[in-house]
Scaffold this motif. Sequence first.
Motif, PDB file in Angstrom:
ATOM      1  N   ARG A  34       8.008 -12.452 -27.854  1.00  0.00           N
ATOM      2  CA  ARG A  34       7.204 -12.305 -29.072  1.00  0.00           C
ATOM      3  C   ARG A  34       6.724 -13.648 -29.604  1.00  0.00           C
ATOM      4  O   ARG A  34       5.900 -13.700 -30.500  1.00  0.00           O
ATOM      5  N   ILE A  35       7.254 -14.719 -29.059  1.00  0.00           N
ATOM      6  CA  ILE A  35       6.835 -16.035 -29.546  1.00  0.00           C
ATOM      7  C   ILE A  35       5.478 -16.413 -28.954  1.00  0.00           C
ATOM      8  O   ILE A  35       5.274 -16.350 -27.738  1.00  0.00           O
ATOM      9  N   VAL A  36       4.574 -16.771 -29.845  1.00  0.00           N
ATOM     10  CA  VAL A  36       3.268 -17.280 -29.415  1.00  0.00           C
ATOM     11  C   VAL A  36       3.045 -18.627 -30.097  1.00  0.00           C
ATOM     12  O   VAL A  36       3.693 -18.940 -31.092  1.00  0.00           O
ATOM     13  N   GLY A  37       2.137 -19.416 -29.543  1.00  0.00           N
ATOM     14  CA  GLY A  37       1.881 -20.742 -30.100  1.00  0.00           C
ATOM     15  C   GLY A  37       0.427 -20.883 -30.513  1.00  0.00           C
ATOM     16  O   GLY A  37      -0.468 -20.279 -29.923  1.00  0.00           O
ATOM     17  N   LEU A  38       0.210 -21.668 -31.563  1.00  0.00           N
ATOM     18  CA  LEU A  38      -1.159 -21.948 -31.985  1.00  0.00           C
ATOM     19  C   LEU A  38      -1.286 -23.413 -32.396  1.00  0.00           C
ATOM     20  O   LEU A  38      -0.352 -23.990 -32.963  1.00  0.00           O
ATOM     21  N   PRO A  56       0.140 -20.107 -20.976  1.00  0.00           N
ATOM     22  CA  PRO A  56      -1.265 -20.211 -21.408  1.00  0.00           C
ATOM     23  C   PRO A  56      -1.773 -18.936 -22.097  1.00  0.00           C
ATOM     24  O   PRO A  56      -2.596 -19.024 -23.011  1.00  0.00           O
ATOM     25  N   ASP A  57      -1.264 -17.779 -21.693  1.00  0.00           N
ATOM     26  CA  ASP A  57      -1.731 -16.527 -22.299  1.00  0.00           C
ATOM     27  C   ASP A  57      -1.208 -16.332 -23.707  1.00  0.00           C
ATOM     28  O   ASP A  57      -1.743 -15.538 -24.467  1.00  0.00           O
ATOM     29  N   ARG A  58      -0.145 -17.039 -24.016  1.00  0.00           N
ATOM     30  CA  ARG A  58       0.471 -16.861 -25.336  1.00  0.00           C
ATOM     31  C   ARG A  58       0.175 -18.039 -26.250  1.00  0.00           C
ATOM     32  O   ARG A  58       0.868 -18.262 -27.242  1.00  0.00           O
ATOM     33  N   PHE A  59      -0.837 -18.779 -25.901  1.00  0.00           N
ATOM     34  CA  PHE A  59      -1.175 -19.947 -26.712  1.00  0.00           C
ATOM     35  C   PHE A  59      -2.642 -19.901 -27.117  1.00  0.00           C
ATOM     36  O   PHE A  59      -3.510 -19.599 -26.303  1.00  0.00           O
ATOM     37  N   PHE A  60      -2.913 -20.203 -28.374  1.00  0.00           N
ATOM     38  CA  PHE A  60      -4.287 -20.194 -28.882  1.00  0.00           C
ATOM     39  C   PHE A  60      -4.624 -21.546 -29.508  1.00  0.00           C
ATOM     40  O   PHE A  60      -4.006 -21.947 -30.489  1.00  0.00           O
ATOM     41  N   ASN A  61      -5.561 -22.222 -28.895  1.00  0.00           N
ATOM     42  CA  ASN A  61      -6.079 -23.444 -29.497  1.00  0.00           C
ATOM     43  C   ASN A  61      -7.383 -23.061 -30.186  1.00  0.00           C
ATOM     44  O   ASN A  61      -8.394 -22.806 -29.532  1.00  0.00           O
ATOM     45  N   PHE A  70      -4.265 -20.692 -39.539  1.00  0.00           N
ATOM     46  CA  PHE A  70      -3.174 -20.038 -40.262  1.00  0.00           C
ATOM     47  C   PHE A  70      -3.498 -18.576 -40.584  1.00  0.00           C
ATOM     48  O   PHE A  70      -2.604 -17.741 -40.633  1.00  0.00           O
ATOM     49  N   GLY A  71      -4.779 -18.270 -40.761  1.00  0.00           N
ATOM     50  CA  GLY A  71      -5.159 -16.877 -40.954  1.00  0.00           C
ATOM     51  C   GLY A  71      -4.870 -16.064 -39.700  1.00  0.00           C
ATOM     52  O   GLY A  71      -4.308 -14.967 -39.761  1.00  0.00           O
ATOM     53  N   PRO A  83       4.538 -16.186 -34.464  1.00  0.00           N
ATOM     54  CA  PRO A  83       3.729 -17.363 -34.159  1.00  0.00           C
ATOM     55  C   PRO A  83       4.384 -18.672 -34.601  1.00  0.00           C
ATOM     56  O   PRO A  83       4.935 -18.761 -35.697  1.00  0.00           O
ATOM     57  N   PHE A  84       4.331 -19.650 -33.709  1.00  0.00           N
ATOM     58  CA  PHE A  84       4.680 -21.032 -34.047  1.00  0.00           C
ATOM     59  C   PHE A  84       3.363 -21.796 -34.140  1.00  0.00           C
ATOM     60  O   PHE A  84       2.584 -21.800 -33.181  1.00  0.00           O
ATOM     61  N   VAL A  85       3.140 -22.414 -35.268  1.00  0.00           N
ATOM     62  CA  VAL A  85       1.862 -23.084 -35.494  1.00  0.00           C
ATOM     63  C   VAL A  85       2.102 -24.568 -35.684  1.00  0.00           C
ATOM     64  O   VAL A  85       2.970 -24.970 -36.457  1.00  0.00           O
ATOM     65  N   SER A  86       1.336 -25.378 -34.982  1.00  0.00           N
ATOM     66  CA  SER A  86       1.497 -26.812 -35.119  1.00  0.00           C
ATOM     67  C   SER A  86       0.177 -27.503 -35.359  1.00  0.00           C
ATOM     68  O   SER A  86      -0.759 -27.378 -34.558  1.00  0.00           O
ATOM     69  N   THR A  87       0.117 -28.218 -36.444  1.00  0.00           N
ATOM     70  CA  THR A  87      -0.946 -29.189 -36.636  1.00  0.00           C
ATOM     71  C   THR A  87      -0.382 -30.236 -37.586  1.00  0.00           C
ATOM     72  O   THR A  87       0.796 -30.200 -37.934  1.00  0.00           O
TER      73      THR A  87
END
Lengths: 336, 277
Positions: A34-38, A56-61, A70-71, A83-87
């Motif tokens: 269930r973990i995805v990255g952004l 790669p399928d679970r990551f959204f740039n 964040f939306g 979701p794990f979000v990094s910026t």
Amino acid sequence: MAEGLTWNVYDANTMTQADIYGDVLCMLGEKNERIVGLSADLAKSTKIGKFAQKYPDRFFNVGIAEQNLFGMAAGLALSGLVPFVSTMAVFTTMRAAEQVRTDICYQNLDVKIIATHGGISFGQAGTTHHCTEDIAIMRSLANMTVVVPADGIECANAVMSCVEHPGPVYIRIGRGFEPACYDDDQYGFTIGRSVEITPGTDITLICCGITVLQAREAAQILERNDGISVRVINMHTIKPLDTEAVLRAVNETRRIITFEDHTIYGGLGSAVAEVIAESGKACAFTRVGIPDCYSVVGYPEDLYNFYKLDADGIVEKVREVMGRDFEEAESWEDGF
Amino acid sequence: MPLTEQELNQLQRHANQLRRDILDVTYWAGGAHVGGSLSIVEILVILYYTFMNIDPRKPEMEDRDRLVLSKGHAGAALAPLLSRRGFFDFESLKSFNKFKSAFGMHLDKHKVIGLDASTGSLGHGLPMAVGLALGARLQGKSWRTYCLLGDGECNEGTVWEAAMAAAHYKVTNLTTIIDRNKFMLDGSTEEVMALEPLADKWRAFGFLVKEVNGHSYPELYETIQAANTEKGAPVVIIAHTVKGKGVDFMENDVRWHYGGLDSDMLEKAKQKLAGEA
């Protein structure tokens, strides 16, 4: 804390907070689908790119569009994912502040935010990329948990723990060149419970982030040269704050200084001040951080020195507070 | 297969009922975004009665279709619709806007059963809807996400950030509908901040654009059905509507973007509806 993480295998001095975070996230991703990255065009700088390479399928740039970042994370969480979000901290907490507040915190969604380049850790980049207000902003959001790890190992612990911690979590790290404070991860990290780094009876230094290691070094110098017994507390969780540790410090050491890579308004220092004020107990108290200004530019080490956040500055501040005319504990009428 | 005469009549009855409900809610609440609620009646009705896979007995059903009401100020339309659809008791809407009510101007998903997302701040819906749709796709789920935007809302940069992402990720399990009622709070959209050429803007962002009369069930039906089966690119439906639709003194009058009704006005407004039906 999950088993099987042994950080001794890493040379912690060469692995940055962000590096370790990237690795931990990959490991978590393996266990939890269930973990995805952004990220927003900072996958490389924030090291979430490691996760992106592995999944790669679970990551959204999403490109340079932090509000959408964040939306979208809120939407992914609504769909049942984590979701794990990094910026960078500055874009997380100000450019996208309303999305973090209204989309994520108001709906109490399982979005985990790893904000990099907190404080003045991106020294040369200047004010546009510094973020000395994020703790204050994030702390004011209902449902939000705020964690400021001391180093890469603690960051790993925080990332591991936040998956089990329901609701939004804000983990604030530096640029990634901060020296290690811990030798391994087995020191009992729990969100919301501070860690006593050194025991002491004369004064307590309540720290978070990069100042924890500096305070530990300062404590050694002060013990050796001045005979001052310094308690150092790693207050890695700013919200919910470990109020018991603060009250113990008030009662047992009567002197408290907070050190943070953040404005002195609204962050760790303010959080501690609130507890002291509400306790009704008097205490010599000083907040050390970035004063009411935008930081000068320079290498982070020089800036930490300039703002009295390195060991030298901490030693100086402690001597200042110890030199203050202050009642002896015995003369207090309530006599605790 | 087009809608049958019987289905059309049924939908029309739902629309008439919802318009009366919106007026009642406006009365109970002491004020509501009545103009932009009346303009989306047919869109909401056809989504919730024809297209969306939902079960009011299982509001949290995992495989339900989702709607993100990006124009969250139209809560005075969505709340009574959810109630009529069976999610909760209609009488509870009498508390609208009152102290500690579950219903405020902008609906809260933690308090309103059947609501898929808390909205209200404009420009927030489409990013969330894109995330929802991507989440469904990633989990191999067949449920669909609908997003209903206001036209004035398309001033917000986040709408276009999300549009860019929807096209980039080829998010085709999402149907976006714009309530093109041509007014925002301060006046006509073209006077305040021109949107036209709106269709070209969406095309330039990689969307397939369909334009319909947003009060025509046959047109909405055919277009939403086509949008839901499109696999090449995300679709946006620009639904041309009339703000305040159904109550002649509210239609195209920006003063009724937000307004309150006393009992006399309520009756007068309801008579206008009856006359129309």
